[in-house]
Design a protein around this motif. Structure first.
Motif, mmCIF file in Angstrom:
data_model
loop_
_atom_site.group_PDB
_atom_site.id
_atom_site.type_symbol
_atom_site.label_atom_id
_atom_site.label_comp_id
_atom_site.label_asym_id
_atom_site.label_seq_id
_atom_site.Cartn_x
_atom_site.Cartn_y
_atom_site.Cartn_z
ATOM 1 N N LEU A 1 -13.292 8.097 8.063
ATOM 2 C CA LEU A 1 -12.163 7.682 7.238
ATOM 3 C C LEU A 1 -11.965 8.648 6.084
ATOM 4 O O LEU A 1 -12.912 9.294 5.627
ATOM 5 N N PHE B 1 -9.867 -4.418 -2.429
ATOM 6 C CA PHE B 1 -9.940 -3.402 -1.371
ATOM 7 C C PHE B 1 -8.519 -2.921 -1.086
ATOM 8 O O PHE B 1 -7.568 -3.698 -1.156
ATOM 9 N N SER B 2 -8.432 -1.655 -0.748
ATOM 10 C CA SER B 2 -7.107 -1.055 -0.499
ATOM 11 C C SER B 2 -6.410 -1.665 0.713
ATOM 12 O O SER B 2 -5.190 -1.636 0.799
ATOM 13 N N SER C 1 -15.550 10.663 5.932
ATOM 14 C CA SER C 1 -16.911 10.150 6.095
ATOM 15 C C SER C 1 -16.833 8.796 6.794
ATOM 16 O O SER C 1 -15.793 8.131 6.759
ATOM 17 N N PRO C 2 -17.931 8.375 7.441
ATOM 18 C CA PRO C 2 -17.879 7.117 8.193
ATOM 19 C C PRO C 2 -17.657 5.895 7.304
ATOM 20 O O PRO C 2 -18.138 5.842 6.179
ATOM 21 N N GLY C 3 -16.923 4.937 7.843
ATOM 22 C CA GLY C 3 -16.661 3.694 7.135
ATOM 23 C C GLY C 3 -16.021 2.696 8.086
ATOM 24 O O GLY C 3 -15.943 2.946 9.291
ATOM 25 N N VAL C 4 -15.565 1.565 7.534
ATOM 26 C CA VAL C 4 -15.004 0.490 8.362
ATOM 27 C C VAL C 4 -13.565 0.219 7.950
ATOM 28 O O VAL C 4 -13.277 -0.072 6.788
ATOM 29 N N LEU C 5 -12.659 0.335 8.901
ATOM 30 C CA LEU C 5 -11.240 0.026 8.653
ATOM 31 C C LEU C 5 -10.611 -0.430 9.960
ATOM 32 O O LEU C 5 -10.916 0.098 11.033
ATOM 33 N N ARG D 1 -15.727 0.929 13.080
ATOM 34 C CA ARG D 1 -16.386 1.913 12.218
ATOM 35 C C ARG D 1 -16.035 3.292 12.759
ATOM 36 O O ARG D 1 -16.155 3.551 13.956
ATOM 37 N N GLN E 1 -11.648 8.336 2.395
ATOM 38 C CA GLN E 1 -11.943 7.279 1.432
ATOM 39 C C GLN E 1 -12.519 7.888 0.160
ATOM 40 O O GLN E 1 -13.006 9.008 0.159
ATOM 41 N N ASP E 2 -12.454 7.093 -0.926
ATOM 42 C CA ASP E 2 -13.035 7.590 -2.174
ATOM 43 C C ASP E 2 -14.466 7.063 -2.317
ATOM 44 O O ASP E 2 -14.988 6.401 -1.425
ATOM 45 N N ASP E 3 -15.096 7.357 -3.454
ATOM 46 C CA ASP E 3 -16.499 6.994 -3.646
ATOM 47 C C ASP E 3 -16.714 5.493 -3.699
ATOM 48 O O ASP E 3 -17.827 5.004 -3.527
ATOM 49 N N ASP E 4 -15.653 4.733 -3.962
ATOM 50 C CA ASP E 4 -15.748 3.270 -4.029
ATOM 51 C C ASP E 4 -15.425 2.633 -2.672
ATOM 52 O O ASP E 4 -15.371 1.409 -2.557
ATOM 53 N N GLY E 5 -15.191 3.469 -1.645
ATOM 54 C CA GLY E 5 -14.874 2.911 -0.330
ATOM 55 C C GLY E 5 -13.433 2.447 -0.199
ATOM 56 O O GLY E 5 -13.103 1.709 0.726
ATOM 57 N N GLN E 6 -12.576 2.864 -1.124
ATOM 58 C CA GLN E 6 -11.150 2.556 -0.991
ATOM 59 C C GLN E 6 -10.513 3.636 -0.115
ATOM 60 O O GLN E 6 -10.855 4.812 -0.211
ATOM 61 N N ILE E 7 -9.575 3.184 0.746
ATOM 62 C CA ILE E 7 -8.957 4.123 1.671
ATOM 63 C C ILE E 7 -7.917 4.966 0.924
ATOM 64 O O ILE E 7 -7.124 4.436 0.136
ATOM 65 N N GLU F 1 -20.300 -1.105 2.319
ATOM 66 C CA GLU F 1 -20.983 -0.123 3.149
ATOM 67 C C GLU F 1 -21.117 1.206 2.411
ATOM 68 O O GLU F 1 -22.139 1.884 2.479
ATOM 69 N N ARG F 2 -20.064 1.568 1.697
ATOM 70 C CA ARG F 2 -20.076 2.817 0.935
ATOM 71 C C ARG F 2 -21.132 2.756 -0.172
ATOM 72 O O ARG F 2 -21.837 3.732 -0.434
ATOM 73 N N GLU G 1 -4.094 -5.012 -5.202
ATOM 74 C CA GLU G 1 -3.423 -3.761 -5.601
ATOM 75 C C GLU G 1 -3.434 -3.602 -7.122
ATOM 76 O O GLU G 1 -3.696 -2.522 -7.643
ATOM 77 N N GLY H 1 0.808 -1.221 0.000
ATOM 78 C CA GLY H 1 0.000 0.000 0.000
ATOM 79 C C GLY H 1 0.837 1.265 0.000
ATOM 80 O O GLY H 1 1.780 1.400 -0.768
ATOM 81 N N ASN I 1 -15.968 -2.219 3.849
ATOM 82 C CA ASN I 1 -16.084 -0.789 3.535
ATOM 83 C C ASN I 1 -16.617 -0.458 2.147
ATOM 84 O O ASN I 1 -17.504 0.386 2.034
ATOM 85 N N PRO I 2 -16.125 -1.111 1.078
ATOM 86 C CA PRO I 2 -16.700 -0.783 -0.237
ATOM 87 C C PRO I 2 -18.208 -1.075 -0.299
ATOM 88 O O PRO I 2 -18.963 -0.317 -0.917
#
Lengths: 406, 275
Positions: A298, B54-55, A287-291, A295, A300-306, B107-108, B69, A174, B104-105
């Motif tokens: 976070l 997922f990232s 915005s809220p999310g899970v990582l 919860r 994050q982008d629109d796809d929920g990627q950090i 949930e988003r 990735e 990452g 997360n994806p």
């Protein structure tokens, strides 16, 4: 959110599921669930146990050097000409930051569980050093996961950890910073869950970590409360602390939460400016999310990627934040604000030159905001800033930014 | 009858164990994934597991992590995975497809929106690695409403009492994690797997698939002796990566062929098992 702020409210979180309102929880792979339950049960048994408390308090007094002083920064306050600034001197702790309060506590838990191997993630290296320190003292095997990028910018702390006998494991996945170090520590824990205790360095991660790290760090605020009453004759008008994952901030804030007359400011890393996207301010613009097991807010982008983060300070370079902060933001008890890289650098120099105290770059974010705040206050008001760590580890970074070869 | 139930019923009638293949959508390329899925079915996959990149895939070993990735670098998204399933379904209405990813994806995207889109695309089940039973209520409701199966992992560390809680909520099949570790871990102990599967079977009539650490025909055969299905993931991705490492100019069909050949050999190994 329409929640009435009562003293009981703050004692009610986390609930039995580890939730702070909508935030927190236990979002981990099944393999870790029973280890978390074991930890939860052990902590429930020990947290009010007199012998455990005594063990913890004795270590804090004789090994860490607590209580840490509350110091009135008179020259700085005079120069600003507004409210008085007091510094809670966590930089004077053994190992140079607040992180050790928590590693002492978690190492005691590891000892009670009979685990001989501890792991940790680290960004700036302060938590890694604090973990390696307690591991050395207890004779535990210690592995610290650290992003390759952070290893480069915090080379002094890397060497300190190695001197203490820890293995520093470079993380190359990452963005190669704190979030990836945490992923890698979680992967190691899944693999070695039987013999390994994961010492998480901040108030994030799955329940019960946000709760127990908060409890161990709350010694900061408990002392500061007593010291403020003794030295200033009253409670502070405001508290200021930097927020990456948020452990030093929760440690200072938590014992004051029900004192509604005490305003609180958590300072996130504004990086190159919120408008540039190069920052680490999930509470301010996320915005809220899970990582990482909980919860929370976070980046994050629109796809929920950090998203990748940026901060001049490795310790704030994290796209999430502890779930209790997310909740405190939503109920409006704490104000979350930002200080940018250049403001933090200016505050680093000012405190060093005016008070002879060199703050960590993380801490310098809190100083930058406290200066702004003090300027708007009157001299009969006072602020307590959590001076969460010392800046020795950052001098190479500061020198490099300023084009100086050391 | 759902595609998953029908598949397990057919396998039982035939006296065979199922083979589940895992690849990450968008890896090695978004345009090649549908074709690769069809090839895997032709090579002997009974169920397709499609990884949603997922990232921060915290339960994956380095092989699948890198797949995530690459897929993200290729622009893959949750919507992109749903589109892949939609296109796949135009030619194959029988093979069950399970999506496997992180909370997360989804949930988003929105749990209800995802459930609706998944059902429409032809998805049959979902594994969300970081949604244990404690955190699953919201998505479970949404998935049930559209008859999508929520599939749970049971690990070697899951206590028996907890297995009971999990199987109560589980639908489709149980995913038994073979090793304490991340995907692609080594040191699979067939005897330990047999013991764990026996405990699970004593608590539920749902089919049991075993995954994590199965990398070749021998390990697949050992696990197939006690399971209803065997999941292979990291080994397939690793086979494809090795082609590219050896020959950077390899075509996509050459890369896919490595995964297909490995899956065929595993299929052969399982079907020759004395059962």
């Amino acid at each position: 959110m329409t929640i009435e702020i009562t003293p009981e409210l703050f004692a009610s979180v986390p609930d039995a599921h580890g939730r702070f309102g909508h935030f927190g929880g236990k979002f981990v792979a099944e393999t870790l669930m029973s280890a978390l339950s074991d930890l939860e049960a052990l902590y429930a048994r020990l947290k009010d146990d007199a012998a455990f408390r005594r063990e913890f308090d004795t270590d804090l007094a004789h090994y860490v050097g607590r209580p840490s002083p509350l110091y009135e920064a008179s020259r700085l306050s005079d120069a600003i000409g507004g409210g008085r600034i007091y510094l809670k001197r966590e930089d004077l702790n053994h190992t140079g930051a607040h992180k050790v309060n928590n590693t002492i506590g978690q190492a005691l838990l590891a000892k009670h569980m009979g685990k001989r191997r501890v792991i940790a993630e680290t960004g700036a290296g302060q938590h890694g050093v604090a973990t390696a320190t307690v591991a050395a003292r207890l004779g535990l095997e210690c592995h610290v996961f650290m992003g390759e990028e952070d290893i480069r910018r915090q080379s002094l702390n890397v060497y300190r950890m190695k001197l203490l006998g820890a293995e520093v494991v470079p993380v190359t996945s990452g963005s190669r910073t704190l979030k990836d170090a945490m992923n890698e520590a979680l992967r190691d824990w899944v693999t070695r869950v039987d013999d390994t205790f994961y010492i998480i360095g901040t108030v994030a991660g799955p329940h019960p970590y946000p709760m127990l790290v908060r409890d161990f760090q709350s010694v900061i605020g408990r002392e500061a409360r007593v010291q403020s009453l003794a030295q200033a004759g009253k409670l502070p008008d405001a508290l200021v602390a930097c927020v990456g994952g948020g452990s030093n901030a929760i440690g200072l804030f938590h014992p004051f939460l029900q004192d509604t007359e005490v305003a609180m400011y958590g300072v996130e890393a504004g990086g190159k400016g919120l408008e540039t996207g190069a920052h680490a301010a999930p509470l301010s613009v996320g915005s809220p999310g899970v990582l990482h097991g909980n919860r929370t807010y976070l980046m994050q982008d629109d796809d929920g990627q950090i998203l990748d983060t940026h901060s001049v300070s490795a310790g704030l370079d994290y796209p999430g934040v502890g779930p209790e902060h997310a909740w405190l933001k939503d109920i409006g008890r704490v104000n979350y604000v930002v200080a940018n890289d250049d403001e933090a650098l200016a505050a680093f120099h000012r405190l060093t030159r005016v008070e002879g105290i060199m703050p960590a770059l993380e801490t310098a974010h809190a100083m930058a905001y406290a200066e702004r705040l003090a300027a708007e206050m009157s001299p009969d008001e006072h602020i307590i800033v959590n001076l969460s760590g010392r800046g020795d580890k950052d001098i190479l970074t500061v020198a490099a930014i300023e084009g100086i070869e050391v | 009858m759902s595609r998953l139930s029908a598949t397990f019923a057919r396998l039982q009638n035939e006296g065979r164990q199922g083979l589940v293949s895992y690849v990450v959508a968008g890896d090695p390329s978004p345009s090649g994934t549908v074709g690769l899925l069809h090839q895997l079915v032709a090579a002997g996959a009974d169920i397709l597991e499609v990884g949603v990149p997922f990232s921060d895939p915290m339960a994956e070993g380095s092989v699948i992590q890198k797949g995530h990735e690459r897929a993200l670098a290729n622009g893959m998204s949750l919507q992109g995975v749903l589109d892949i399933v939609t296109v796949f379904r135009q030619e194959d209405q029988q093979t069950p497809i399970i999506m496997m990813g992180y909370a997360n994806p989804i949930e988003r995207f929105g749990y209800e929106a995802f459930a609706a889109a998944g059902a429409k695309a032809g998805v049959d089940g979902l594994i969300t690695v970081d949604l244990p039973p404690e955190e699953v209520d919201a998505i479970d409701t949404a998935l049930k409403a559209v008859a999508l199966d929520n599939i749970f992992l049971i690990s070697p560390t899951t206590p028996t009492a907890r297995i009971e809680t999990i199987v109560e909520r589980a639908r489709g099949f149980i995913y038994c994690v073979a090793v304490k570790g991340v995907t692609g871990s080594g040191n699979l102990d067939a005897n330990e797997v047999a013991r764990n599967v026996a405990v699970i079977r004593s608590k539920t009539a749902l089919p049991v698939a075993v995954g994590f650490g199965i990398k070749d025909a021998a390990s697949a055969r050992a696990v197939a002796a006690v399971a209803d299905a065997v999941v292979v993931g990291s080994a397939l991705i690793d086979a494809m990566v090795r082609v590219t490492e050896h020959e950077p100019a390899a075509t996509e069909s050459q890369v896919h062929a490595a995964a297909v050949a490995l899956l065929e050999s595993i299929r052969l190994g399982m079907d020759s098992s004395p059962s």
